[in-house]
Design an enzyme around this catalytic site. Structure first.
Site, PDB file in Angstrom:
ATOM      1  N   SER A  27       2.288   6.939   8.352  1.00 34.24           N
ATOM      2  CA  SER A  27       3.287   7.990   8.573  1.00 34.24           C
ATOM      3  C   SER A  27       3.724   8.643   7.267  1.00 34.24           C
ATOM      4  CB  SER A  27       4.494   7.414   9.318  1.00 34.24           C
ATOM      5  OG  SER A  27       5.044   6.324   8.617  1.00 34.24           O
ATOM      6  N   THR A  28       3.716   7.912   6.160  1.00 32.97           N
ATOM      7  CA  THR A  28       4.102   8.505   4.872  1.00 32.97           C
ATOM      8  C   THR A  28       2.958   9.370   4.342  1.00 32.97           C
ATOM      9  OG1 THR A  28       5.220   6.391   4.499  1.00 32.97           O
ATOM     10  CG2 THR A  28       5.251   7.964   2.690  1.00 32.97           C
ATOM     11  N   ASP A  81      -1.584   6.998  -1.151  1.00 33.72           N
ATOM     12  CA  ASP A  81      -1.543   6.228   0.096  1.00 33.72           C
ATOM     13  C   ASP A  81      -0.169   5.578   0.255  1.00 33.72           C
ATOM     14  OD1 ASP A  81      -2.367   5.010   2.425  1.00 33.72           O
ATOM     15  OD2 ASP A  81      -4.075   3.966   1.529  1.00 33.72           O
ATOM     16  N   GLY A  97      -1.208  -0.041   9.316  1.00 32.13           N
ATOM     17  CA  GLY A  97      -1.820   0.995  10.158  1.00 32.13           C
ATOM     18  C   GLY A  97      -3.283   0.721  10.460  1.00 32.13           C
ATOM     19  N   GLU A 103      -9.178   1.954   3.172  1.00 35.85           N
ATOM     20  CA  GLU A 103      -8.195   2.245   2.114  1.00 35.85           C
ATOM     21  C   GLU A 103      -8.544   1.495   0.838  1.00 35.85           C
ATOM     22  OE1 GLU A 103      -4.168   3.122   4.749  1.00 35.85           O
ATOM     23  OE2 GLU A 103      -4.598   1.068   4.163  1.00 35.85           O
TER      24      GLU A 103
HETATM   25  C1  5RP Z   1      -2.348   1.759   6.840  1.00 32.66           C
HETATM   26  C2  5RP Z   1      -1.459   1.439   5.712  1.00 32.66           C
HETATM   27  C3  5RP Z   1      -0.234   2.279   5.542  1.00 32.66           C
HETATM   28  O1  5RP Z   1      -0.327   2.938   4.334  1.00 32.66           O
HETATM   29  C4  5RP Z   1       0.969   1.396   5.580  1.00 32.66           C
HETATM   30  O2  5RP Z   1       0.948   0.690   6.798  1.00 32.66           O
HETATM   31  C5  5RP Z   1       2.263   2.198   5.448  1.00 32.66           C
HETATM   32  O3  5RP Z   1       2.437   2.957   6.605  1.00 32.66           O
HETATM   33  P1  5RP Z   1       3.689   3.893   6.816  1.00 32.66           P
HETATM   34  O4  5RP Z   1       3.633   4.951   5.776  1.00 32.66           O
HETATM   35  O5  5RP Z   1       3.487   4.446   8.216  1.00 32.66           O
HETATM   36  O6  5RP Z   1       4.939   3.072   6.717  1.00 32.66           O
HETATM   37  O7  5RP Z   1      -1.685   0.554   4.931  1.00 32.66           O
HETATM   38  O8  5RP Z   1      -3.368   0.818   6.958  1.00 32.66           O
END
Ligand code: 5RP
Length: 225
Positions: A27-28, A81, A97, A103
């Protein structure tokens, strides 16, 4: 402004013409990709994106960001990321996620990595957030049993519909509920050598800059080398 959005927009300022940019997932990261898409469209920013998930690939395509695969570029200049937890010494947990494998591959071949988070992700020690371990489906129950014996409180990740979650790489994820990770390096090395484990969510000595969205505005932390 939403704190995740604040961090995402701030990080997009680091993207310069001609760069090959790793586009994270979550989401970020979504806010950052939106902002890069806006710059491509409105400012004529010329970059090539390398996505870390099918979800980000779809978003980047819709925004008109030119893309290449990780094997079509010599390296990545900068990857931006999100993260699930960042400890005081700048080690991280990622994979909430379910995109941790791609990643980590993109981050590994990046000259520079920026993590974008809101304040809630900064912790003293890693481990409150369940540590994702990506595994081959064949034999995955054996790994669940092994982790149970070790006291790692494993849970095979499922979708909201209750099916086993399958990653973009075709694997399963076992989340380890560890509460506190005393020694991330030793745990990472242990997980690395297990048969059937493809990758884990400990991102160690990877990040170069952390951008934190906070009530007083974005804070940029340059991680000591
Ligand atoms: C996905 C990830 C995301 O970067 C992590 O879960 C952070 O997510 P969000 O920005 O939605 O809090 O590692 O695999």
């Amino acid at each position: 402004m939403n704190l995740k959005q604040m961090a995402g927009i701030e990080a997009a300022k680091y993207v310069k013409d001609g760069m090959i940019v790793g586009l994270g997932t979550g989401s970020t990261a979504k806010f950052m990709v939106d902002e890069i898409g806006r710059r491509v469209k409105e400012e004529g920013l010329s970059i090539v994106g390398v996505t870390t998930s099918k979800e980000t690939e779809r978003q980047a395509q819709e925004l008109g960001i030119p893309l290449k695969g990780i094997d079509e570029v010599p390296y990545v200049d900068l990857t931006i990321d999100g993260a699930d937890e960042i400890s005081e010494d700048f080690q991280g947990i990622k994979g909430g996620g379910a995109a941790l494998l791609f990643e980590k591959i993109v981050a590994t071949y990046s000259k520079q990595c920026i993590w974008i988070v809101d304040e809630s992700k900064l912790v003293k020690k890693l481990g409150k957030f369940p540590l994702p371990v990506e595994v081959i489906p064949y034999g995955s129950q054996q790994l669940v049993h092994l982790f149970e014996e070790k006291g790692f409180a494993p849970i095979l990740r499922t979708t909201p519909a209750g099916d086993i979650l399958v990653t973009d790489g075709g694997h399963y994820i076992i989340d380890l509920h560890l509460e506190e990770i005393a020694d991330p390096m030793t745990l990472g090395a242990y997980l690395d050598q297990l048969v059937g484990v493809v990758e884990h969510g400990l991102f160690l000595n990877i990040v170069s800059t952390v951008i934190v969205g906070g009530e007083d505005g974005p804070k940029t932390i340059n991680v000591p080398a």
